[in-house]
Design a protein around this motif. Sequence first.
Motif, PDB file in Angstrom:
ATOM      1  N   SER A 165       0.954  -1.273   0.165  1.00 53.38           N
ATOM      2  CA  SER A 165      -0.151  -0.191   0.082  1.00 53.38           C
ATOM      3  C   SER A 165       0.973   1.106  -0.008  1.00 53.38           C
ATOM      4  O   SER A 165       1.998   1.248   0.308  1.00 53.38           O
ATOM      5  N   MET A 167       0.517   3.764   1.939  1.00 55.48           N
ATOM      6  CA  MET A 167       0.952   4.026   3.192  1.00 55.48           C
ATOM      7  C   MET A 167       2.005   3.493   3.776  1.00 55.48           C
ATOM      8  O   MET A 167       2.910   3.818   4.710  1.00 55.48           O
ATOM      9  N   PHE A 168       2.248   1.830   3.398  1.00 57.81           N
ATOM     10  CA  PHE A 168       3.185   1.216   3.751  1.00 57.81           C
ATOM     11  C   PHE A 168       4.377   1.559   3.276  1.00 57.81           C
ATOM     12  O   PHE A 168       5.633   1.888   3.870  1.00 57.81           O
ATOM     13  N   ARG A 171       5.638   5.030   4.798  1.00 61.36           N
ATOM     14  CA  ARG A 171       6.273   4.744   6.046  1.00 61.36           C
ATOM     15  C   ARG A 171       7.506   4.110   6.319  1.00 61.36           C
ATOM     16  O   ARG A 171       8.330   4.318   7.123  1.00 61.36           O
ATOM     17  N   GLN A 179       3.324  -5.414   8.070  1.00 61.02           N
ATOM     18  CA  GLN A 179       1.862  -5.372   7.853  1.00 61.02           C
ATOM     19  C   GLN A 179       1.436  -7.036   7.564  1.00 61.02           C
ATOM     20  O   GLN A 179       2.165  -7.535   6.779  1.00 61.02           O
TER      21      GLN A 179
END
Lengths: 525, 181
Positions: A165, A167-168, A171, A179
Amino acid sequence: MTRPPRSLKARIPKAGSPRRLAARAARRVVPRPVARAVRLLRGYSARYTMRLRPMGLRTRLAAAFVAVALVAALLASGISYVLVRRALLERVQDTEIIEIRQTVARYVPVTTPPGGEELVRQQLLAALYTSERRVWVMNLPAYQPAALDDRVRNAAAAGVGVPVSVMFSYRMLSETVFQRVRVRGHAYLLIGMLAAQPEQREQEGQKRPLVFVSVSLRREETELAQFTRALLIADGFAVLLALTMALAATRGVLRPVRVLGRAARALGEGDFSTRIGERGRDELTDLVRTFNRTADQLEHMVGELRAKDAASRRFVADVSHELRTPLTSMVAMAEILAEEGDDAARLVAVETRRLGALVERLIEISRFDAGAAALVLDDVVVAHAVEATLDARGWTGEVAVDGPADLIVRLDPRRLDVIVANLVGNALRHGGPPVSVAFRPEQDGVELTVTDAGPGIPEDLLPLVFNRFVKAEAARSRSEGSGLGLSIALENAGLHGGMLAVANGPDGGAVFTLWLPSADEEDEA
Amino acid sequence: MRPRCLLAGLGVLLALTGCGVRPTGPVGAGDIPRPTAQPNPVAVYLVRGDRLARVSRPGLLNQPYLGLQQLTVAPTDAERQLGYRTLLPGGVTLMAYDSSGLLTVRVNRANVRWPRLLLGQVVCTANAAPGIKQVRLDYPIAVRVREKGGTGPEDSRKVDDLFKEMATRYKCDEFADLMAN
């Protein structure tokens, strides 16, 4: 009158109770072993229904036990499942992340030799590879993007077989990220990190290895499934155990209840000597004690009442006997006076005669009450017996008789005469002509009906008609009837083990129905 | 009423726990890993002036012959400014095969006839790796066949020379005269 006939069957005590009659009938028809089997079966089915009554105590207690056990077991299983799952997953996550971090830290040098990035990348791929991992490493150029662009993300996703993702990827530029992802029904652990020294970022041309690792969690899933199966089996056993314990516990509670129920039933059926052993110290024992006290009181009171009743009946019998002798002479004297004398003397004679008849009937009734009445059996041709009864009373012309001439029944001819005379006399006096007597064989005996065409018996009087001193026309208290005829007829029928019932016919007249069974040979003795 | 509450409670519990491994969002697990590896630096021999000069490059874990690979990489800007250069032509790769102290350097060029300075660069860089006593070059041998007739004695002598040359075992000490200072 179109009202349907309402009938009332008089309950006859002693020999004539319906259950005994039915039992007697069954004994005659059904062979003995079959009857025993039927009794056994009935007993089993009764016990069975008692055990599995849908809302019975046993069912409710067992259901409560099982529900408690089920809830407790499920709760415990659920909690332990959650704890075990968390521990399992945390263990694998920690192990994998620590190992990957260590490997990356070991293989990525503080300063990379010029042109050595590809070598480092190859080394990382080789070092991180295991059969459960898929590894993808790329050398990220030194400039700092806010997030990886889609091309890199897609390449990484294809490389590790797990979607990555935004987001992954965002970050993972500043920290180690993991995750859990489900792909095609299986769980994977996706770990991402960027290996770089903070000061390296400023160095020009330095590339940093970007590491993606996906770890298959299939082994953990299998372990969890096995754990779940074990928990469910344990829960099943817990419920079974609870059910067994519930049944054992209810047995202890239900036995006194059953004993109490049986005793109460016996008490209800008139056995006042029923008592229950008092054992234990619980609430049920209190109940048993109360029951026993109640039974004591009942037995005492009923005994007293019976004694008083017997005394009063004996008093009536004694009085009747004492009256009979002077009355006999009074009747004779009154007859003589009436032949010579005036109306007053005739009136005295008539009333004296009635008094005599009344006393005779009282004596007869008190014989029944004392249990002194006995049957004198004989084979009787019913047609002849009825004819003789009507003849003797001078009613031959007034009553129509219908029935088979050859019907022979074994009974007491004198008592049959009393019954028929009372019924016909009653019909002639209170009902209206024409009065008819019909008889036919019925259920191994004879059924005899006496029908009149009078106004019938009032509805409110129907249940009372066989009681002593009950008269249809209360106003005409000085009517000829003594009020004891029907009682005597009923007692006689009961003595035979027969039945006497009354109903109003469809045309308004009263219909008395008598059934007398043919007596057994053995009863003759 | 009561069993319905109970069922609802169980349902909530079941929904909270679920079965199997549940997916999560991205979860942080500490900083980015700090590279800690500081392997021994490797020696690379470059040319400065007309002499062999030794420079040091950072090493890598489990890469004892990294020097040969580094020889194929152009000198860094800093080194160039200091006057270092390499005689190795671009596109040449050097592969190292070790057999108990003898390192075979495989070159992807045929009939290598390198000047002594370049040979010194390769041999000394290879000899600097730990545990290496001798260095040998290995490369394909190409022979041009004349248009007419078979191979003459001239040609076979040439091939023999080539093989002899390839079989030569070098040591860095042989190039001591080329070393700076």
